[in-house]
Design an enzyme around this catalytic site. Structure first.
Site, PDB file in Angstrom:
ATOM      1  N   HIS A 244       0.854  -1.189   0.000  1.00 35.47           N
ATOM      2  CA  HIS A 244       0.000   0.000   0.000  1.00 35.47           C
ATOM      3  C   HIS A 244       0.885   1.232   0.000  1.00 35.47           C
ATOM      4  O   HIS A 244       1.958   1.221   0.609  1.00 35.47           O
ATOM      5  CB  HIS A 244      -0.914   0.002   1.238  1.00 35.47           C
ATOM      6  N   GLU A 299      -7.766  -5.101  -0.214  1.00 34.78           N
ATOM      7  CA  GLU A 299      -8.313  -5.872  -1.324  1.00 34.78           C
ATOM      8  C   GLU A 299      -8.280  -7.374  -1.072  1.00 34.78           C
ATOM      9  O   GLU A 299      -9.082  -8.119  -1.630  1.00 34.78           O
ATOM     10  CB  GLU A 299      -7.550  -5.556  -2.623  1.00 34.78           C
TER      11      GLU A 299
END
Ligand code: ACO
Length: 357
Positions: A244, A299
């Site tokens: 991320h 996700e």
């Protein structure tokens, strides 16, 4: 010049705060863990919007439901044009049907409309006729029913509701920034939502959860999860659902979604495989990218949760949009209220004309 604009502060907001070092997400003064699975998506939207977006007093849920219903009538004539498009492409097409002067072009109306557009786009891409919304149902329950064609269990509706809350807003991510850039020009809320949707579509942003399931399937078919991961990394491919830009530790949304999934009950072979893959991937990433902490992101568990509630994988990004639209709309209003056009500068690297010649 900051490639990717890392660490650049480009907006002031009351809406959400991402603390990447601490792995903390604050939504309007509340830690995400206080909201997801505890406060409904509609009430969380009311909290997020309070004092920023004008909402019908105490009737936000009703207004979102009416938005879903009104959007269905607007979108129906376009159903024949949706064939051959992916769900997210069909969703982009449907939302374009809303004009700036349309009654639907209010924040609550547009939030409802994104839910209908998501469900309708998913069905159209499967060649199935769209189903009309039930404006009295919750956003989560209605989206699930419109996609699947039957009333979902309360466990599935609650899990999707927790998901919608978990992804409602997340600082100045790419799609939200796109929404703010468009809003800053005065182009209006419909254009902001469509711009944000286009930004969300990419695999480096909201397009990853479908590929997470593809990754799990490929690893399962191979048989040796670790060996499959090693081959992927050796080939220079990224592992979907890991890493991320902001979080240097676990993405707090991943844990909230993992808990919502557990709350739903039942355990699938895929969940067990996911646990093994997560552990192996984290060990490999730590070894290979020692200077950079790469952990699981939202996700990864999004894919497992959306699959468990019965959504097809090509529908994951549209459903993400149906929740994140609450954040996009609030940011668009906040940006427009500030009245400042977003207009950064570029560093020119080309040659200059020779003035002397
Ligand atoms: N798998 C393998 N390697 C990775 C991964 C990954 N998932 N993520 C980053 N890396 C590596 C990069 O290859 C790079 O290595 P290098 O320095 O040897 O070239 C290093 O880690 C740093 O990568 P960056 O590109 O600087 O990381 P960035 O912050 O730009 O990327 C991103 C963040 C795009 C999310 C990235 O981690 C990625 O591609 N992940 C996979 C896709 C994904 O899960 N997307 C969903 C993100 S969550 C969301 O948007 C809602």
């Amino acid at each position: 010049m900051k490639s990717g604009m890392d660490d650049v502060i480009a907006a002031e907001t009351l809406l959400s705060h991402v603390d990447g070092e601490a792995g903390r997400l604050v939504i309007r003064g509340h830690d995400l863990e206080e909201l997801a699975g505890r406060v409904s998506f509609e009430d969380t939207t009311g909290l997020l919007w309070s004092g920023v977006v004008a909402t019908p007093d105490g009737r936000l849920s009703e207004a979102i439901g009416q938005g879903r219903a009104a959007a269905f009538e607007r979108f129906r004539p376009l159903a024949a044009c949706g064939g051959g498009l992916s769900p997210i492409e069909a969703m982009r097409l449907l939302l374009s049907r809303i004009g700036d002067a349309d009654d639907l072009a209010t924040p609550a109306g547009l939030l409802g409309a994104t839910g209908t557009a998501a469900a309708m786009a998913i069905r159209l891409s499967h060649g199935e006729p769209p189903l009309a919304p039930d404006p009295t149902a919750s956003h989560a329950e209605d989206i699930l029913r419109m996609v699947r064609g039957s009333t979902p269990s309360s466990a599935a509706a609650n899990a999707l509701d927790a998901y919608l809350v978990a992804i409602i807003d997340h600082g100045l991510n790419a799609s939200t920034f796109a929404a703010r850039v468009v809003a800053s020009t005065g182009a209006g809320a419909v254009s902001s939502v469509i711009a944000a949707l286009c930004a969300l579509k990419g695999p480096l942003h909201g397009g990853a959860p479908g590929p997470v399931l593809d990754m799990l399937d490929a690893a399962a078919a191979h048989g040796d999860v670790r060996a499959w991961l090693v081959a992927e990394l050796d080939a220079g491919r990224r592992l979907m659902g890991f890493g991320h830009r902001i979080y240097r530790t676990r993405d707090p949304r991943a844990d909230v979604l993992k808990a919502a999934l557990a709350q739903m009950g039942g355990s699938s072979g895929r969940a067990a495989l996911a646990g093994r893959l997560e552990a192996a991937a984290l060990a490999l990433l730590a070894e290979r990218k020692a200077g950079r902490r790469l952990d699981v992101n939202v996700e990864f568990y999004t894919a497992l949760l959306l699959d468990a509630v019965g959504l097809p994988r090509q529908g994951f990004t549209p459903v993400f949009a149906a929740g994140r639209a609450a954040g996009w709309l609030a940011h668009a209003v906040e940006q427009e209220t500030s009245g400042r056009l977003i207009r950064p500068q570029s560093l020119y690297l080309g040659s200059m004309p020779d003035r002397a010649a």
